[in-house]
Design a protein around this motif. Structure first.
Motif, short mmCIF file in Angstrom:
data_model
loop_
_atom_site.label_atom_id
_atom_site.label_comp_id
_atom_site.label_asym_id
_atom_site.label_seq_id
_atom_site.Cartn_x
_atom_site.Cartn_y
_atom_site.Cartn_z
N GLU A 1 0.83 -1.21 0.00
CA GLU A 1 0.00 0.00 0.00
C GLU A 1 0.86 1.26 0.00
N GLN A 2 1.96 1.23 0.73
CA GLN A 2 2.84 2.40 0.78
C GLN A 2 3.54 2.62 -0.56
N GLU B 1 13.05 17.04 -3.08
CA GLU B 1 11.83 16.32 -2.71
C GLU B 1 11.86 14.87 -3.20
N LEU B 2 12.42 14.67 -4.38
CA LEU B 2 12.52 13.31 -4.89
C LEU B 2 13.49 12.47 -4.07
N ARG C 1 14.20 7.70 -0.53
CA ARG C 1 14.49 7.03 0.75
C ARG C 1 13.27 6.26 1.25
N GLN C 2 12.10 6.85 1.08
CA GLN C 2 10.89 6.12 1.49
C GLN C 2 10.66 4.90 0.61
N MET D 1 7.89 6.18 -10.56
CA MET D 1 8.44 5.84 -9.26
C MET D 1 9.58 6.80 -8.95
N PRO D 2 9.82 7.11 -7.68
CA PRO D 2 10.82 8.15 -7.34
C PRO D 2 12.22 7.84 -7.83
N VAL D 3 12.68 6.59 -7.70
CA VAL D 3 14.04 6.28 -8.12
C VAL D 3 14.22 6.49 -9.62
N ALA D 4 13.27 6.01 -10.40
CA ALA D 4 13.36 6.17 -11.85
C ALA D 4 13.23 7.63 -12.27
#
Length: 390
Positions: free
Chosen positions: A14-15, A355-356, A361-362, A245-248
């Motif tokens: 869910e996260q 912010e990314l 990290r999350q 997604m944040p990493v990409a």
């Protein structure tokens, strides 16, 4: 974004889904800021290049441009304007994405080529060891292994044959006496076993490089930014241009900066070639040297904005040894230093980058939690009593 279900606060899936939704909203802002930055850059690029050319001619020889005829000046200005216009047309988000894909494919091909060259070197070394004449092995002392060090707990005096010392023959009276137990010499590894160990190590290294080459070739086909984005969006049922997604998305921003540096480097090299053709420059620096300057691998001298001054120890053209070479090198950092609008756009992009980083990290935290949960599930699930035991 508030979480409706309290039980989903500790659910990694869910996260991760929540981070994906937030990243889609973040990607819209990133795309808008990147497009605005490139729009301002297209407006600022022409005056910056012309100012750099004026500074270069003023620094080298102010009368050199005046010695050109009117037709040569007109053709020179037209050629520079054509180069700037062609570069400005390519300064869009979509074109930068394609250039970033090409750079990534180039890096993967270079790594795969280096892996293949290493593999060929290992194969040649193995063939040379196999074709080594056996006469070299016969010249070694008995028990000596070629190119290796052997450690033993037995003292060397108990094993004189290892050093080529002949053991004296025993007398008949000595033969009649019961033999005393003597420590047996340790079996010495033959040259064949040593070569087999070496060949085994080479086989292991060869297999590792083959696996690395196959992985690089597979990633070269499916590792592009556009390919990853389209595949991820197809899985999610979304039609997004940017990663979700944040990493990409963070890698996408870094790739866009690298593509912009490559685009400006190509423009600088084209302008330097035009200067050499028009007779306004005496030397031309190669592209590899410009790339080394951009990567911080070469020390430079003080120069005006978007110019590069290098002191070369070699003779180039009409220049003597140890002379300074001045050429055009357009850099985004110097463009931003001279333009307040570009600095403001860059500041907004840096805020998005920060912010990314928090979202990355999350994402990594919840991905570790998800992997841990998948690993624990088979061990925590009680066995089915209806299943017969083996």
């Amino acid at each position: 974004m508030p979480i409706s279900d309290p039980s989903s606060a500790y659910n990694p899936d869910e996260q991760l889904a929540r981070l994906g939704r937030l990243c889609r909203l973040r990607s819209i802002a990133v795309y808008r800021e990147q497009a605005l930055y490139l729009q301002v850059l297209r407006y600022e690029l022409g005056p910056a290049v012309r100012q750099a050319l004026f500074s270069l001619m003023s620094e080298t020889d102010p009368l050199r441009f005046n010695r050109l005829s009117e037709g040569q000046r007109t053709r020179f200005h037209a050629a520079i304007d054509n180069l700037i216009n062609r570069c400005s047309v390519l300064l869009t988000v979509e074109q930068q994405m394609h250039l970033a894909d090409q750079i990534q494919q180039e890096q993967l091909r270079h790594q795969a080529r280096a892996s293949r060259q290493m593999l060929q070197g290992l194969q040649q070394a193995a063939q040379q060891q196999q074709s080594e004449p056996s006469s070299q092995l016969s010249d070694r002392p008995p028990g000596a292994s070629g190119g290796s060090v052997e450690l033993s707990m037995a003292p060397p005096l108990d094993q004189p044959q290892r050093f080529g010392i002949k053991v004296p023959t025993e007398s008949p009276s000595r033969r009649q006496s019961p033999p005393e137990p003597t420590p047996q010499p340790e079996p010495q590894p033959s040259s064949d076993s040593g070569d087999g160990a070496i060949h085994g190590d080479l086989d292991v290294l060869r297999s590792l490089f083959e696996l690395a080459g196959e992985a690089l070739e597979q990633s070269a086909g499916a590792g592009s930014l556009v390919g990853r984005s389209s595949a991820a969006n197809a899985d999610d049922g979304q039609d997004n241009l940017l990663p979700t997604m944040p990493v990409a998305l963070l890698q996408w921003m870094d790739a866009m900066d690298l593509a912009l540096s490559r685009r400006l480097r190509n423009l600088s090299h084209a302008v330097n070639v035009q200067l050499l053709r028009s007779g306004l420059a005496q030397a031309l620096l190669p592209v590899n040297l410009l790339e080394a300057v951009l990567n911080g691998q070469t020390e430079t001298q003080a120069s005006p904005s978007n110019l590069l001054r290098l002191q070369l120890p070699l003779t180039m053209g009409d220049l003597g040894p140890g002379m300074d070479v001045l050429c055009v090198l357009v850099r985004s950092s110097e463009l931003e230093f001279d333009s307040y609008r570009l600095r403001r756009c860059r500041r907004r992009l840096r805020d998005q980058h920060q912010e990314l980083l928090k979202m990355v990290r999350q994402q990594r935290h919840w991905e570790r939690r998800c992997l841990d949960r998948k690993a624990r599930t088979p061990w925590q699930t009680p066995p089915d009593p209806k299943t017969p035991a083996d």
